[in-house]
Design a protein around this motif. Structure first.
Motif, PDB file in Angstrom:
ATOM      1  N   ASP A 147       0.827  -1.204   0.000  1.00  0.00           N
ATOM      2  CA  ASP A 147       0.000   0.000   0.000  1.00  0.00           C
ATOM      3  C   ASP A 147       0.869   1.264   0.000  1.00  0.00           C
ATOM      4  O   ASP A 147       0.715   2.155   0.833  1.00  0.00           O
ATOM      5  CB  ASP A 147      -0.939  -0.017   1.208  1.00  0.00           C
ATOM      6  CG  ASP A 147      -2.110   0.940   1.051  1.00  0.00           C
ATOM      7  OD1 ASP A 147      -2.441   1.304  -0.094  1.00  0.00           O
ATOM      8  OD2 ASP A 147      -2.678   1.341   2.091  1.00  0.00           O
ATOM      9  N   VAL A 148       1.802   1.299  -0.946  1.00  0.00           N
ATOM     10  CA  VAL A 148       2.772   2.390  -1.034  1.00  0.00           C
ATOM     11  C   VAL A 148       2.105   3.729  -1.336  1.00  0.00           C
ATOM     12  O   VAL A 148       2.465   4.758  -0.779  1.00  0.00           O
ATOM     13  CB  VAL A 148       3.850   2.069  -2.099  1.00  0.00           C
ATOM     14  CG1 VAL A 148       4.721   3.280  -2.393  1.00  0.00           C
ATOM     15  CG2 VAL A 148       4.699   0.885  -1.652  1.00  0.00           C
ATOM     16  N   VAL A 149       1.122   3.718  -2.175  1.00  0.00           N
ATOM     17  CA  VAL A 149       0.534   4.955  -2.700  1.00  0.00           C
ATOM     18  C   VAL A 149      -0.307   5.670  -1.655  1.00  0.00           C
ATOM     19  O   VAL A 149      -1.101   5.046  -0.957  1.00  0.00           O
ATOM     20  CB  VAL A 149      -0.333   4.634  -3.937  1.00  0.00           C
ATOM     21  CG1 VAL A 149      -1.003   5.878  -4.467  1.00  0.00           C
ATOM     22  CG2 VAL A 149       0.512   3.968  -5.011  1.00  0.00           C
ATOM     23  N   GLN A 150      -0.137   6.983  -1.583  1.00  0.00           N
ATOM     24  CA  GLN A 150      -1.065   7.799  -0.807  1.00  0.00           C
ATOM     25  C   GLN A 150      -1.925   8.562  -1.802  1.00  0.00           C
ATOM     26  O   GLN A 150      -2.956   8.068  -2.219  1.00  0.00           O
ATOM     27  CB  GLN A 150      -0.344   8.726   0.156  1.00  0.00           C
ATOM     28  CG  GLN A 150      -1.306   9.406   1.107  1.00  0.00           C
ATOM     29  CD  GLN A 150      -0.619   9.990   2.317  1.00  0.00           C
ATOM     30  OE1 GLN A 150       0.358   9.466   2.812  1.00  0.00           O
ATOM     31  NE2 GLN A 150      -1.149  11.085   2.802  1.00  0.00           N
ATOM     32  N   CYS A 151      -1.504   9.709  -2.294  1.00  0.00           N
ATOM     33  CA  CYS A 151      -2.344  10.411  -3.285  1.00  0.00           C
ATOM     34  C   CYS A 151      -2.142   9.812  -4.675  1.00  0.00           C
ATOM     35  O   CYS A 151      -3.033   9.836  -5.502  1.00  0.00           O
ATOM     36  CB  CYS A 151      -2.081  11.909  -3.287  1.00  0.00           C
ATOM     37  SG  CYS A 151      -0.715  12.483  -4.324  1.00  0.00           S
ATOM     38  N   GLY A 152      -0.935   9.322  -4.941  1.00  0.00           N
ATOM     39  CA  GLY A 152      -0.665   8.622  -6.184  1.00  0.00           C
ATOM     40  C   GLY A 152      -0.123   9.462  -7.321  1.00  0.00           C
ATOM     41  O   GLY A 152       0.308   8.918  -8.333  1.00  0.00           O
ATOM     42  N   TYR A 195      16.739   9.772  -5.320  1.00  0.00           N
ATOM     43  CA  TYR A 195      16.840  11.198  -5.026  1.00  0.00           C
ATOM     44  C   TYR A 195      16.415  11.978  -6.264  1.00  0.00           C
ATOM     45  O   TYR A 195      16.846  11.682  -7.373  1.00  0.00           O
ATOM     46  CB  TYR A 195      18.278  11.563  -4.632  1.00  0.00           C
ATOM     47  CG  TYR A 195      18.424  13.015  -4.273  1.00  0.00           C
ATOM     48  CD1 TYR A 195      18.081  13.453  -3.009  1.00  0.00           C
ATOM     49  CD2 TYR A 195      18.875  13.940  -5.202  1.00  0.00           C
ATOM     50  CE1 TYR A 195      18.193  14.783  -2.666  1.00  0.00           C
ATOM     51  CE2 TYR A 195      18.988  15.278  -4.871  1.00  0.00           C
ATOM     52  CZ  TYR A 195      18.642  15.695  -3.607  1.00  0.00           C
ATOM     53  OH  TYR A 195      18.741  17.022  -3.277  1.00  0.00           O
ATOM     54  N   GLY A 196      15.576  12.950  -6.089  1.00  0.00           N
ATOM     55  CA  GLY A 196      15.081  13.721  -7.228  1.00  0.00           C
ATOM     56  C   GLY A 196      13.688  13.294  -7.650  1.00  0.00           C
ATOM     57  O   GLY A 196      13.077  13.939  -8.503  1.00  0.00           O
ATOM     58  N   ASN A 197      13.176  12.212  -7.077  1.00  0.00           N
ATOM     59  CA  ASN A 197      11.781  11.833  -7.274  1.00  0.00           C
ATOM     60  C   ASN A 197      11.030  12.334  -6.045  1.00  0.00           C
ATOM     61  O   ASN A 197      11.132  11.758  -4.965  1.00  0.00           O
ATOM     62  CB  ASN A 197      11.606  10.314  -7.395  1.00  0.00           C
ATOM     63  CG  ASN A 197      11.943   9.811  -8.775  1.00  0.00           C
ATOM     64  OD1 ASN A 197      13.108   9.602  -9.091  1.00  0.00           O
ATOM     65  ND2 ASN A 197      10.927   9.636  -9.586  1.00  0.00           N
ATOM     66  N   ALA A 198      10.308  13.411  -6.219  1.00  0.00           N
ATOM     67  CA  ALA A 198       9.613  14.040  -5.104  1.00  0.00           C
ATOM     68  C   ALA A 198       8.251  13.399  -4.865  1.00  0.00           C
ATOM     69  O   ALA A 198       7.545  13.048  -5.808  1.00  0.00           O
ATOM     70  CB  ALA A 198       9.440  15.530  -5.364  1.00  0.00           C
ATOM     71  N   CYS A 199       7.904  13.282  -3.604  1.00  0.00           N
ATOM     72  CA  CYS A 199       6.588  12.785  -3.194  1.00  0.00           C
ATOM     73  C   CYS A 199       6.016  13.802  -2.215  1.00  0.00           C
ATOM     74  O   CYS A 199       6.522  13.932  -1.098  1.00  0.00           O
ATOM     75  CB  CYS A 199       6.706  11.409  -2.544  1.00  0.00           C
ATOM     76  SG  CYS A 199       5.127  10.800  -1.904  1.00  0.00           S
ATOM     77  N   ARG A 200       4.987  14.502  -2.629  1.00  0.00           N
ATOM     78  CA  ARG A 200       4.395  15.527  -1.764  1.00  0.00           C
ATOM     79  C   ARG A 200       3.788  14.935  -0.501  1.00  0.00           C
ATOM     80  O   ARG A 200       3.635  15.611   0.499  1.00  0.00           O
ATOM     81  CB  ARG A 200       3.345  16.315  -2.535  1.00  0.00           C
ATOM     82  CG  ARG A 200       3.965  17.161  -3.625  1.00  0.00           C
ATOM     83  CD  ARG A 200       2.922  17.908  -4.393  1.00  0.00           C
ATOM     84  NE  ARG A 200       3.577  18.671  -5.460  1.00  0.00           N
ATOM     85  CZ  ARG A 200       2.927  19.290  -6.408  1.00  0.00           C
ATOM     86  NH1 ARG A 200       1.612  19.260  -6.453  1.00  0.00           N
ATOM     87  NH2 ARG A 200       3.581  19.955  -7.327  1.00  0.00           N
ATOM     88  N   CYS A 201       3.389  13.680  -0.557  1.00  0.00           N
ATOM     89  CA  CYS A 201       2.802  13.017   0.611  1.00  0.00           C
ATOM     90  C   CYS A 201       3.866  12.417   1.520  1.00  0.00           C
ATOM     91  O   CYS A 201       3.534  11.877   2.573  1.00  0.00           O
ATOM     92  CB  CYS A 201       1.839  11.922   0.162  1.00  0.00           C
ATOM     93  SG  CYS A 201       0.490  12.531  -0.867  1.00  0.00           S
ATOM     94  N   ALA A 202       5.116  12.468   1.093  1.00  0.00           N
ATOM     95  CA  ALA A 202       6.258  11.979   1.883  1.00  0.00           C
ATOM     96  C   ALA A 202       6.166  10.490   2.203  1.00  0.00           C
ATOM     97  O   ALA A 202       6.459  10.067   3.308  1.00  0.00           O
ATOM     98  CB  ALA A 202       6.445  12.812   3.141  1.00  0.00           C
ATOM     99  N   ARG A 238       7.687   4.117   2.546  1.00  0.00           N
ATOM    100  CA  ARG A 238       6.903   3.079   1.871  1.00  0.00           C
ATOM    101  C   ARG A 238       7.454   2.816   0.470  1.00  0.00           C
ATOM    102  O   ARG A 238       7.444   1.671   0.013  1.00  0.00           O
ATOM    103  CB  ARG A 238       5.423   3.467   1.834  1.00  0.00           C
ATOM    104  CG  ARG A 238       4.844   3.486   3.234  1.00  0.00           C
ATOM    105  CD  ARG A 238       3.360   3.618   3.364  1.00  0.00           C
ATOM    106  NE  ARG A 238       2.634   4.352   2.380  1.00  0.00           N
ATOM    107  CZ  ARG A 238       1.607   5.138   2.647  1.00  0.00           C
ATOM    108  NH1 ARG A 238       1.213   5.316   3.899  1.00  0.00           N
ATOM    109  NH2 ARG A 238       0.957   5.760   1.689  1.00  0.00           N
ATOM    110  N   ILE A 239       7.933   3.850  -0.208  1.00  0.00           N
ATOM    111  CA  ILE A 239       8.546   3.664  -1.524  1.00  0.00           C
ATOM    112  C   ILE A 239       9.798   2.798  -1.379  1.00  0.00           C
ATOM    113  O   ILE A 239      10.005   1.845  -2.137  1.00  0.00           O
ATOM    114  CB  ILE A 239       8.865   5.019  -2.182  1.00  0.00           C
ATOM    115  CG1 ILE A 239       7.556   5.734  -2.560  1.00  0.00           C
ATOM    116  CG2 ILE A 239       9.781   4.855  -3.392  1.00  0.00           C
ATOM    117  CD1 ILE A 239       7.716   7.208  -2.889  1.00  0.00           C
TER     118      ILE A 239
END
Length: 154
Positions: A94-99, A129-136, A140-141
């Motif tokens: 369940d890695v995804v939050q907003c997706g 590094y350089g792959n941004a995730c706004r949900c942080a 999980r990634i």
């Protein structure tokens, strides 16, 4: 101007102005909307695709530069052994939050596991590094990449 592209194993001809970012050709002309616009300056990774198997930012890759190059988008990842393992791990954990960033995250994770099938935590962090995730969802990634490596090893 007409450009010939190899996209997800199929040949396509598209009309575009020279200098058009590949991202817009994929989304607007070919309706491949899995690749996302994030920042437009290749800093966030949301637009990551593979060019001849290597992750690349499609917002800063121009249509003029990809003729004869095999372009792979998130839409083709389920047919790729590593891509399918990454997607399976993403679902299991369940890695995804907003997706929104996840297609780019998955494309980069596939690139990493293609080069290094058993990366350490540090190697994962360095590569991603350089792959941004706004949900942080970085933990999980990272766990998803580790799980995908386990799936591939089995």
């Amino acid at each position: 101007m007409a450009f010939s592209l190899k996209l997800n194993g199929k040949d396509h001809t598209v009309e575009a102005e020279p200098g058009t970012p590949l991202l817009w050709v994929l989304r607007d002309e070919l309706k491949m909307t899995g690749t996302k616009f994030g920042c437009g300056v290749a800093a966030c990774g949301a637009c990551t695709v593979h060019l001849d198997g290597q992750p690349a930012r499609s917002c800063q890759t121009y249509i003029d530069d990809v003729e004869g190059v095999e372009i792979t988008t998130i839409e083709a990842m389920e047919r790729d052994t590593i891509g399918a393992a990454v997607q399976q791990a993403w679902v299991e954990l369940d890695v995804v939050q907003c997706g929104y960033c996840q297609s780019g995250q998955i494309m980069s994770a596939v690139g990493l596991l293609s080069e290094n099938p058993k990366p350490s935590v540090e190697e994962i962090d360095d590569y991603m590094y350089g792959n941004a995730c706004r949900c942080a969802t970085y933990q999980r990634i990272r766990a998803g990449i580790q799980r995908a490596a386990e799936i591939l090893e089995a």
